[in-house]
Design a protein around this motif. Structure first.
Motif, mmCIF file in Angstrom:
data_model
loop_
_atom_site.group_PDB
_atom_site.id
_atom_site.type_symbol
_atom_site.label_atom_id
_atom_site.label_comp_id
_atom_site.label_asym_id
_atom_site.label_seq_id
_atom_site.Cartn_x
_atom_site.Cartn_y
_atom_site.Cartn_z
ATOM 1 N N LYS A 193 0.804 -1.218 0.000
ATOM 2 C CA LYS A 193 0.000 0.000 0.000
ATOM 3 C C LYS A 193 0.842 1.276 0.000
ATOM 4 N N ASN A 194 2.165 1.127 -0.145
ATOM 5 C CA ASN A 194 3.089 2.275 -0.110
ATOM 6 C C ASN A 194 2.901 3.125 1.134
ATOM 7 N N LYS A 195 2.781 2.487 2.274
ATOM 8 C CA LYS A 195 2.632 3.187 3.549
ATOM 9 C C LYS A 195 3.900 3.069 4.368
ATOM 10 N N TRP A 196 3.871 3.710 5.546
ATOM 11 C CA TRP A 196 4.991 3.660 6.474
ATOM 12 C C TRP A 196 5.368 2.218 6.740
ATOM 13 N N ARG A 197 6.676 1.929 6.750
ATOM 14 C CA ARG A 197 7.165 0.565 6.882
ATOM 15 C C ARG A 197 7.840 0.347 8.219
ATOM 16 N N ILE A 198 7.963 -0.904 8.584
ATOM 17 C CA ILE A 198 8.683 -1.284 9.795
ATOM 18 C C ILE A 198 10.172 -1.260 9.458
ATOM 19 N N ALA A 199 10.955 -0.630 10.306
ATOM 20 C CA ALA A 199 12.394 -0.498 10.051
ATOM 21 C C ALA A 199 13.064 -1.873 10.017
ATOM 22 N N GLU A 200 14.007 -2.030 9.087
ATOM 23 C CA GLU A 200 14.745 -3.289 9.007
ATOM 24 C C GLU A 200 15.490 -3.574 10.303
ATOM 25 N N SER A 201 15.952 -2.515 10.957
ATOM 26 C CA SER A 201 16.651 -2.708 12.235
ATOM 27 C C SER A 201 15.721 -3.317 13.279
ATOM 28 N N THR A 202 14.454 -2.976 13.231
ATOM 29 C CA THR A 202 13.473 -3.561 14.151
ATOM 30 C C THR A 202 13.315 -5.060 13.871
ATOM 31 N N LEU A 203 13.229 -5.410 12.597
ATOM 32 C CA LEU A 203 13.080 -6.815 12.229
ATOM 33 C C LEU A 203 14.313 -7.622 12.649
ATOM 34 N N PHE A 204 15.492 -7.044 12.428
ATOM 35 C CA PHE A 204 16.718 -7.740 12.851
ATOM 36 C C PHE A 204 16.814 -7.825 14.369
ATOM 37 N N SER A 205 16.345 -6.811 15.063
ATOM 38 C CA SER A 205 16.378 -6.835 16.533
ATOM 39 C C SER A 205 15.478 -7.939 17.075
ATOM 40 N N ILE A 206 14.286 -8.066 16.506
ATOM 41 C CA ILE A 206 13.377 -9.135 16.934
ATOM 42 C C ILE A 206 14.012 -10.496 16.661
ATOM 43 N N ALA A 207 14.648 -10.632 15.507
ATOM 44 C CA ALA A 207 15.332 -11.893 15.186
ATOM 45 C C ALA A 207 16.451 -12.164 16.175
ATOM 46 N N ALA A 208 17.207 -11.141 16.518
ATOM 47 C CA ALA A 208 18.375 -11.307 17.387
ATOM 48 C C ALA A 208 18.004 -11.710 18.813
ATOM 49 N N VAL A 209 16.850 -11.277 19.286
ATOM 50 C CA VAL A 209 16.467 -11.621 20.660
ATOM 51 C C VAL A 209 15.696 -12.939 20.745
ATOM 52 N N GLY A 210 15.567 -13.638 19.617
ATOM 53 C CA GLY A 210 14.941 -14.956 19.675
ATOM 54 C C GLY A 210 13.849 -15.197 18.664
ATOM 55 N N GLY A 211 13.539 -14.226 17.838
ATOM 56 C CA GLY A 211 12.444 -14.382 16.888
ATOM 57 C C GLY A 211 12.879 -14.708 15.472
ATOM 58 N N SER A 212 14.057 -15.293 15.321
ATOM 59 C CA SER A 212 14.583 -15.546 13.977
ATOM 60 C C SER A 212 13.728 -16.537 13.186
ATOM 61 N N LEU A 213 13.203 -17.549 13.842
ATOM 62 C CA LEU A 213 12.361 -18.517 13.134
ATOM 63 C C LEU A 213 11.084 -17.859 12.627
#
Length: 87
Positions: free
Chosen positions: A28-48
């Motif tokens: 929808k070309n709207k505000w996006r979630i920062a890639e750093s946020t996605l990597f942070s979630i992965a790093a604290v245990g949400g990688s799967l």
């Protein structure tokens, strides 16, 4: 259930949902979630959850940082988990 198990379930669910939300926002070309946020979630245990979201929603699958980075984070987490639970 142990605290660690519940923690992993929570962060993987959050990662999965964030990938869905980011994909919908991208369409929808709207505000996006920062890639750093996605990597942070992965790093604290949400990688799967992030990895499953990538493949199920076909999101960020052309970004080398994600296609290589998320599995690398998961591999490190698996090794750490094996070490911690074998002690």
């Amino acid at each position: 259930m142990t605290f660690e198990f519940l923690f992993l379930i929570l962060f993987n669910a959050v990662g999965f949902v964030l990938m869905l939300v980011d994909k919908q926002k991208a369409r929808k070309n709207k505000w996006r979630i920062a890639e750093s946020t996605l990597f942070s979630i992965a790093a604290v245990g949400g990688s799967l959850g992030i990895l499953l979201g990538m493949h199920i929603f076909r999101h960020k699958t052309k970004h080398i940082a994600f296609t290589a980075g998320i599995p690398a984070i998961m591999a490190v987490q698996i090794v750490i988990g094996i070490i911690l639970y074998s002690i």
